[in-house]
Write an enzyme that holds these catalytic residues in place. Structure first.
Site, PDB file in Angstrom:
ATOM      1  N   GLU B 102      28.759  53.164  48.503  1.00  0.00           N
ATOM      2  CA  GLU B 102      28.628  52.270  47.976  1.00  0.00           C
ATOM      3  C   GLU B 102      29.555  51.303  49.479  1.00  0.00           C
ATOM      4  O   GLU B 102      29.198  49.850  49.485  1.00  0.00           O
ATOM      5  CB  GLU B 102      29.427  51.976  47.173  1.00  0.00           C
ATOM      6  N   HIS B 171      33.687  55.083  33.000  1.00  0.00           N
ATOM      7  CA  HIS B 171      32.478  54.473  33.252  1.00  0.00           C
ATOM      8  C   HIS B 171      32.499  53.423  31.641  1.00  0.00           C
ATOM      9  O   HIS B 171      31.025  52.552  31.607  1.00  0.00           O
ATOM     10  CB  HIS B 171      31.120  55.144  32.709  1.00  0.00           C
TER      11      HIS B 171
END
Lengths: 415, 378
Positions: B102, B171
């Site tokens: 990322e 998450h």
């Protein structure tokens, strides 16, 4: 400082690293029992010949062969940089320059040699020690000094300062202040060249301390994977702040570390202007023509501390610094010009020095007399979209004290 | 940098922006209505996910500088299938598969935006954007300002937030407030399929870095969406999605949908709740909020994320300053219970800012106590 505070809890006198529990005990005591001493490498002193050239040259033959006039100009630029930095230190100590200030004295050949092969449309991106790069890229000393003074006419409009010099009209997309953070950006500029089939390349300057950052690894992986036209120019000045490359890197041979990215790398003498120029030209040509990335490690040395606030002597010896000054890139290139008869006398070299000194003084004078940015421009350029003002127009009710007067009612956008 | 033939495109972009401005004005005239109707184009009922997909498709087709980059967005069609079919239509050059990296590809996209392209980055979920935090906050957000506007950064990062599927602590987060904190970024949070399309398209046409925070639990939500290829939702404009007189529920993202459900329930208690969907966190439309509070005099901030130091904290600060004389009660706020999200279903239910909890919070603002046993479990 933070470490010292942490260590306070354990008052057993174990020293500053007592608070870093996560680090193994033997971290600052190498397993061979050699304790790190001031002087750099495990075992001390790092001489100018400590790192030999490495990596076989690849790519199309360098076609760079500057005329005698151009060689004299390159010499002049190196002298300009040296004198500019010396003056910058004086001005900093007079408090006319603020913030961090990282000087590049000793590293002139990497900047001037490395950037000489850059074409008009190539792009340069760099770390924060960037005065030498800005000057080598042709930004005027006035524009750079004005930026250091925080003036509107500075090359970053007075919003950047020492670490964020830039001039997009010359393809210089900035000095950046987070170690290795700019490496993905430079890789992205190379991506644009690839995506739009432009036959240009990116030169990404960084220090050897950056190669232990994740951003460097991720960016080089992408460059290798996507075969992007970028050359990573590592200025290995041996020390990241006060930590030598041997103390920071399990593999201190920086050039070898690109093995993980299927990328070519070379290591050369960064105090040899012509060697840097040749290798940079060759690898940039290869990037433009063959669309292949590479890393060029230049061994160099910074004479001053990490920043003006650092005396630069706690982690290395005076002897080491003096030995490197005996291998000075400007003296070496001056001697080459004398040997080749391009410069006919020492007086001629002295005359260059005087001229460049006058140039630096003109820059200081310009900066002193230049205006600071308009107060009303404070909020300008936070956003670039021409409709930013309208978009933020409804944000005023309840905004923090002063925000309306300073920002919300002022130009938020690029206009 | 400027060789990519972008001049004409920029002019087109400006026209599109002008179009958006027209819509703003029209929207104001017809305040309170479903105001995004277009004359020539029909609407169609599609999912939030499909609305996003169409926005991407239309913008890829409209502007060749636009490209997508992210993990699994090509052959795999996106972890949540938002990019389904785009690889077939636009090829590998426009739909760029990225390694799990990322920081690397957000930085690469930023560099591409600085040099004339218009990247649209997919971060699989907002939880993974933390890997790229230095790029987003230190580089993407600041570069225009640091160089006094000499370098632009027209890019979009789209990423879903949300919780509720037992995805647990790492998450199940709503971190958009972290980004709305930073000058230089814009943050939009579509709650409906129409805004998913309109805000994503507006973000792609905008010349600034925009974080489009999508609602993962809403991907299957259906709604009417205009087929107009220039359908844009203007940034910095909240929407009153339900009118009422007794209390204003201020929310964004999925909480805005949930607030509508709660408002319907409150009606059974003879409480008339107004609901504001903020749609955009930075810029933030405080004018619409203040206008509503002048009428209802009571406010509840509803947030899917943690309240402490969160979006609702910002709203409370601004509302008390702007609407002090209008307020009949302290501003309430309700968010996710302040624990990392647990796995067990009963605990997860209790952690979410579910409808029962929001209703109880609204009643508290109105001075009515409830028994926590009635709402605690969700």
């Amino acid at each position: 400082m933070a470490r010292r505070k942490q260590a306070k809890g354990s008052e057993d006198g174990r020293g500053e690293s007592g608070g870093s529990e996560a680090e193994p005990e033997d971290r600052d005591e190498p397993s061979d029992g050699q304790r790190q001493e001031p002087g750099g490498a495990a075992g001390g002193h790092i001489a100018p010949d400590h790192f030999e050239d490495a990596g076989s040259p690849v790519g199309p033959e360098s076609q760079i062969s500057p005329s005698a006039d151009r060689l004299r100009e390159l010499y002049e630029t190196m002298v300009l940089i040296r004198l500019f930095e010396e003056e910058t230190e004086r001005q900093y100590k007079k408090a006319r320059i603020g913030g961090y200030c990282h000087l590049s004295s000793g590293q002139e050949a990497v900047a001037v040699g490395g950037l000489e092969p850059l074409g008009q449309d190539d792009i340069l991106v760099s770390a924060y020690r960037c005065h030498h790069l800005a000057l080598a890229r042709g930004i005027s000393p006035e524009s750079v000094m004005a930026e250091l003074f925080g003036r509107a006419d500075g090359c970053a409009g007075g919003r950047g300062g020492s670490m964020h010099l830039a001039d997009p009209t010359r393809g210089y997309l900035g000095g950046w202040g987070i170690v290795a953070g700019h490496v993905p950006l430079a890789t992205g500029a190379a991506f644009t060249f690839a995506q739009t089939d432009q036959p240009h390349a990116v030169l990404c300057e960084l220090g050897e301390g950056a190669v232990n950052e994740g951003a460097w690894h991720e960016a080089l992986n992408l460059a290798g994977l996507l075969q992007l036209p970028v050359v990573y120019l590592v200025e290995n000045n041996i020390y990241g702040m006060g930590t030598s490359v041997h103390m920071a890197s399990a593999e201190p041979e920086v050039w070898k570390r690109v093995g993980a990215f299927a990328m070519h790398a070379e290591r050369i003498d960064g105090q040899d202007l012509e060697a840097v120029m040749e290798a940079s030209d060759r690898l940039l040509r290869r990037a433009r023509e063959e669309r292949l990335p590479a890393l060029l490690e230049c061994i160099t040395y910074r004479y001053r501390g990490h920043s003006v606030a650092d005396a630069g002597t706690a982690y290395r010896t005076e002897e080491e610094i003096e030995e490197w000054k005996g291998n000075d890139p400007i003296s070496r290139f001056g001697q080459i010009l004398r040997d080749r008869g391009i410069v006919e006398s020492d007086e001629e070299l002295d005359e260059v020095r005087e001229r460049m000194d006058a140039r630096v003084q003109e820059a200081v004078e310009f900066a002193e007399n230049a205006d600071p940015p308009e107060l009303d421009s404070l909020a300008r350029h936070v956003y670039g979209d021409e409709h930013a003002g309208e978009q933020f127009a409804r944000m005023t009710p309840g905004s923090p004290f002063g925000e309306r007067e300073l920002v919300l009612e002022k130009e938020l956008g690029d206009g | 940098m400027d060789e990519s033939g972008t001049d004409t495109e920029t002019v087109n972009g400006a026209e599109d922006q002008a179009h958006a401005t027209d819509e703003v004005e029209r929207g104001e005239e017809r305040e309170g209505q479903e105001s995004d109707e277009q004359h020539e184009y029909e609407t169609e009922e599609i999912s939030y996910r499909e609305a996003l997909r169409r926005a991407l498709h239309e913008e890829l087709a409209r502007d060749e500088r636009v490209f997508l980059i992210g993990e699994e967005i090509g052959i795999f069609e996106g972890s949540y299938k938002v990019t389904a079919g785009l690889l077939d239509d636009f090829g590998t050059k426009r739909i760029r598969e990225a390694p799990i990296s990322e920081e690397g590809f957000v930085g690469l996209a930023t560099g591409a935006a600085m040099t004339g392209l218009r990247p649209v980055v997919e971060i699989m979920t907002i939880n993974f954007i933390l890997m790229a935090m230095d790029q987003v906050v230190n580089h993407t957000a600041k570069l225009q300002y640091m160089f006094s506007g000499q370098v632009g950064c027209p890019m979009v990062i789209r990423t879903p937030n949300g919780a509720g599927s037992q995805l647990t602590a790492q998450h199940s987060q709503n971190l958009e407030g972290w980004f709305a904190h930073v000058p230089g970024l814009k943050v939009v949070t579509p709650a409906t399929p129409a805004d998913a399309k309109g805000l994503l398209k507006a973000a792609i046409r905008d010349d600034d870095p925009v974080l489009v925070v999508e609602s993962l639990p809403s991907y299957n939500l259906k709604g009417e969406v205009s087929q107009d290829p220039d359908y844009l939702t203007p940034m910095g404009q909240a929407k009153v999605t339900r009118e009422g007189d007794d209390i204003t529920l201020i929310a964004h993202s999925m909480a805005a949908q949930r607030s509508l459900q709660v408002a319907a329930q409150l009606e059974e208690d003879e409480i008339s709740a107004e609901v504001i969907d903020l749609r955009s966190l930075r810029p933030l439309d405080m004018e619409t909020v203040a206008r509503s509070l002048a009428k209802t005099n009571r406010a509840l901030c509803v947030d899917e994320g943690w309240a402490t130091y969160g979006v609702s904290a910002e709203l409370c600060a601004r509302v008390q300053d702007a609407c002090f004389d209008d307020l009949d009660a302290p501003i309430g706020r309700v968010g996710m219970a302040e624990v990392p999200m647990p796995y067990a279903k009963n605990l997860e239910n209790a952690t979410l800012p579910h409808a029962k909890k929001i209703r109880a919070a609204a009643l508290a603002v109105l001075g009515e106590e409830t028994d926590p046993e009635e709402w605690r479990a969700g």
